[in-house]
Design an enzyme around this catalytic site. Structure first.
Site, PDB file in Angstrom:
ATOM      1  N   LYS A 193      34.375  47.964  57.304  1.00 60.12           N
ATOM      2  CA  LYS A 193      35.547  48.398  58.066  1.00 60.12           C
ATOM      3  C   LYS A 193      35.270  49.693  58.824  1.00 60.12           C
ATOM      4  CE  LYS A 193      40.537  48.968  57.413  1.00 60.12           C
ATOM      5  NZ  LYS A 193      41.618  48.906  56.418  1.00 60.12           N
ATOM      6  N   GLU A 199      26.084  51.623  51.093  1.00 63.68           N
ATOM      7  CA  GLU A 199      25.342  50.443  50.685  1.00 63.68           C
ATOM      8  C   GLU A 199      25.084  49.510  51.864  1.00 63.68           C
ATOM      9  OE1 GLU A 199      28.067  51.473  47.109  1.00 63.68           O
ATOM     10  OE2 GLU A 199      28.167  51.538  49.310  1.00 63.68           O
ATOM     11  N   GLY A 246      40.500  46.021  52.816  1.00 65.33           N
ATOM     12  CA  GLY A 246      39.268  45.277  52.616  1.00 65.33           C
ATOM     13  C   GLY A 246      39.425  44.092  51.691  1.00 65.33           C
ATOM     14  N   ARG A 247      40.134  44.262  50.567  1.00 65.68           N
ATOM     15  CA  ARG A 247      40.254  43.163  49.598  1.00 65.68           C
ATOM     16  C   ARG A 247      41.245  42.102  50.055  1.00 65.68           C
ATOM     17  NH1 ARG A 247      42.088  47.869  47.881  1.00 65.68           N
ATOM     18  NH2 ARG A 247      44.235  48.141  47.179  1.00 65.68           N
ATOM     19  N   GLU A 332      41.852  46.962  41.633  1.00 67.27           N
ATOM     20  CA  GLU A 332      41.836  47.991  42.673  1.00 67.27           C
ATOM     21  C   GLU A 332      43.229  48.185  43.259  1.00 67.27           C
ATOM     22  OE1 GLU A 332      38.179  48.870  45.231  1.00 67.27           O
ATOM     23  OE2 GLU A 332      39.502  47.898  46.675  1.00 67.27           O
ATOM     24  N   HIS A 363      31.252  29.051  24.736  1.00 67.01           N
ATOM     25  CA  HIS A 363      30.133  29.333  23.845  1.00 67.01           C
ATOM     26  C   HIS A 363      29.719  30.796  23.908  1.00 67.01           C
ATOM     27  CE1 HIS A 363      29.446  25.015  23.015  1.00 67.01           C
ATOM     28  NE2 HIS A 363      29.941  24.875  24.236  1.00 67.01           N
ATOM     29  N   LYS A 472      31.637  58.259  44.897  1.00 66.33           N
ATOM     30  CA  LYS A 472      30.839  58.195  46.132  1.00 66.33           C
ATOM     31  C   LYS A 472      30.587  59.593  46.697  1.00 66.33           C
ATOM     32  CE  LYS A 472      32.399  53.616  47.651  1.00 66.33           C
ATOM     33  NZ  LYS A 472      33.063  52.868  48.740  1.00 66.33           N
TER      34      LYS A 472
END
Length: 504
Positions: A193, A199, A246-247, A332, A363, A472
């Site tokens: 964005k 990253e 963003g999400r 978030e 399991h 960050k």
């Protein structure tokens, strides 16, 4: 009246209801299995195994009405500034539906339509170029939604172009993704964005150097100037906007990896499924509204039953990434401890969301879910019709799905305490008719609206995420120290960097 006082009636209802085992709540109400259900488009939802009775559920419905769910949803769709801390609307619904008559929603929907036309042109260009692989570079909301949808909707052997995802800044991630790919037949999508995410820029630099040719690098961003500085021309930049978090952005050009993997028509069907859920949520009253039921059930489990964890258990291997996606969407959005006005929240907010696909997880952690000391409510997600040709396998999968839901709720008595199952584990069953783009769009949109309505009850902002910034910021200040150029201020960090230096 504060949120805590408004939620206080739930405590009294819980004290009454929890005197009755969940299996008896179901047995004592013969019509419950058919009445505590809703169908919306390709989804069937059953709340019959949640730990409330009809009186408690009625209290929950009155709670939703007292918080004006209908009006708050209208405000969201119309583009009011529901993201108060950042002074922005949250218009992800305008990316896929045109249901309200407000100017801001109409303008936003028009921008989204134009962006989809540009997406279609990019998809056509990439297909025509002979590219066989696309690497999508992003993190968080720029990665999890597209990654889930591509993994869920790409049929084995059908993909015209293989889509790979690179998110982690760890160089081993880039090394693994690029191994075996041909740079002359690979394109890259850089999704950020702000186009300032560490990253994404680091991985984008790795990928650009590996490609050796910038002609197949595309960007999806709200910061066109920064993408241009990176060397990407505007003709290969698709837009994002600050009115989409963003999400909540997979419905925008952030969904380009989805469109490449399943075709633009498939991407449009994903949006259509979400729009169908939007229409239901906006138009139906609380007592017939799937997102409202889901949200109020979450509030009941958290604030009336004091359950601090929530599992999501998809019984379809193609939905194996759904728990990862929902961790970000829910935690978030709702991981807040102050109200919108900055005052402290007086009740517990979001539980810890986690999970994994059945039958594998039967399991691993199901032992703790069945016989552990903590009660963990579950969302089961199943798919009625399979695409794989192995009918016996799918029958076994469905039988396990139904059995686990029943076992969690009912338990089993035994003279041997080691073989006794307490039951009383509440769970919701969400069944998709088939795993299609339309059904997946409806499922994700339902969760989005549930999250928003939970935020209304708790009085928090579901659309900011300041909690991710501190680490960050510190990382940026520590990078020179890790490189040996400066010294860290914190004594523990300084000692750890010294150990790193000794072992390098």
């Amino acid at each position: 009246m504060t949120g805590a006082h408004r939620l206080s009636p739930l405590r009294a209802e819980a004290a009454r209801v929890t005197q009755t085992p969940l299996r008896d709540l179901v047995a004592d109400d013969p019509d419950r299995a058919r009445d505590l259900v809703l169908r919306v488009g390709p989804m069937h939802a059953s709340f019959a195994r949640q730990r409330y009775d009809r009186a408690a559920l009625d209290t929950l419905f009155r709670l939703g009405e007292s918080f004006d769910f209908d009006g708050r949803l209208q405000a969201l769709f119309e583009g009011e500034l529901v993201n108060v801390t950042e002074r922005r609307p949250a218009l992800h619904t305008a990316l896929r539906s045109d249901l309200v008559d407000s100017q801001v929603a109409r303008v936003s929907h028009g921008m989204a339509r134009e962006a989809r036309e540009a997406m279609r042109a990019v998809v056509d260009a990439i297909v025509a170029s002979g590219v066989t692989d696309v690497v999508s570079v992003g993190i968080g909301g720029s990665d999890l939604g597209p990654r889930l949808a591509v993994d869920a909707l790409t049929r084995a052997g059908d993909a015209r172009i293989r889509v790979h995802f690179l998110s982690n800044v760890d160089g081993h991630a880039a090394h693994r993704v690029l191994a075996g790919l041909d740079p002359s037949r690979t394109a890259a999508l850089l999704i950020s964005k702000t186009f300032g995410t560490q990253e994404t820029l680091l991985n984008g630099g790795v990928l650009r150097g590996w490609l050796g040719d910038d002609s197949r690098v595309y960007a999806i961003t709200a910061n066109i100037a920064r993408a241009a500085e990176f060397g990407i021309p505007e003709t290969r930049i698709l837009p994002m906007w600050d009115w989409v978090g963003g999400r909540y952005s997979m419905w925008s050009a952030v969904g380009l990896p989805i469109a490449i993997a399943i075709g633009m028509d498939g991407f449009e069907a994903l949006l259509d499924g979400a729009a169908e859920m939007d229409a239901h949520v906006l138009r139906e009253p609380v007592r017939r509204n799937l997102a409202a039921w889901h949200a109020l059930t979450a509030v009941w489990n958290r604030n009336a039953l004091d359950l601090a964890s929530q599992a999501v258990l998809p019984y379809d291997e193609r939905l194996r990434l759904l728990p990862n996606y929902l961790q970000q969407l829910v935690m978030e959005s709702l991981g807040k401890s102050v109200h919108i006005d900055g005052s402290p929240v007086e009740v517990d907010t979001v539980p810890v969301w986690w999970g994994g696909p059945g039958t594998d997880t039967q399991h691993s952690f199901f032992q703790a879910l069945h016989q552990g000391t903590s009660t963990v409510p579950c969302d089961f997600v199943g798919v009625i019709r399979a695409d794989a040709p192995y009918r016996d396998n799918h029958d076994a999968l469905l039988s396990n799905l139904l059995a686990q839901s029943e076992a969690f709720a009912n338990g089993q008595d035994s003279d041997d305490p080691h073989r006794q199952y307490p039951g009383g584990r509440p769970n919701t069953m969400l069944l998709l008719d088939a795993l299609t783009p339309r059904a997946l769009g409806a499922l994700i949109a339902m969760y989005e609206h549930s999250v928003y309505l939970q935020s209304v009850v708790w009085g928090v902002n579901a659309f900011d995420q300041f909690g991710v910034e501190l680490g960050k910021q510190i990382a940026n200040t520590l990078l020179p120290a890790v490189r040996g150029e400066t010294e860290a201020d914190d004594a523990v960090t300084r000692a750890l960097i010294e150990e790193i230096g000794r072992q390098r």
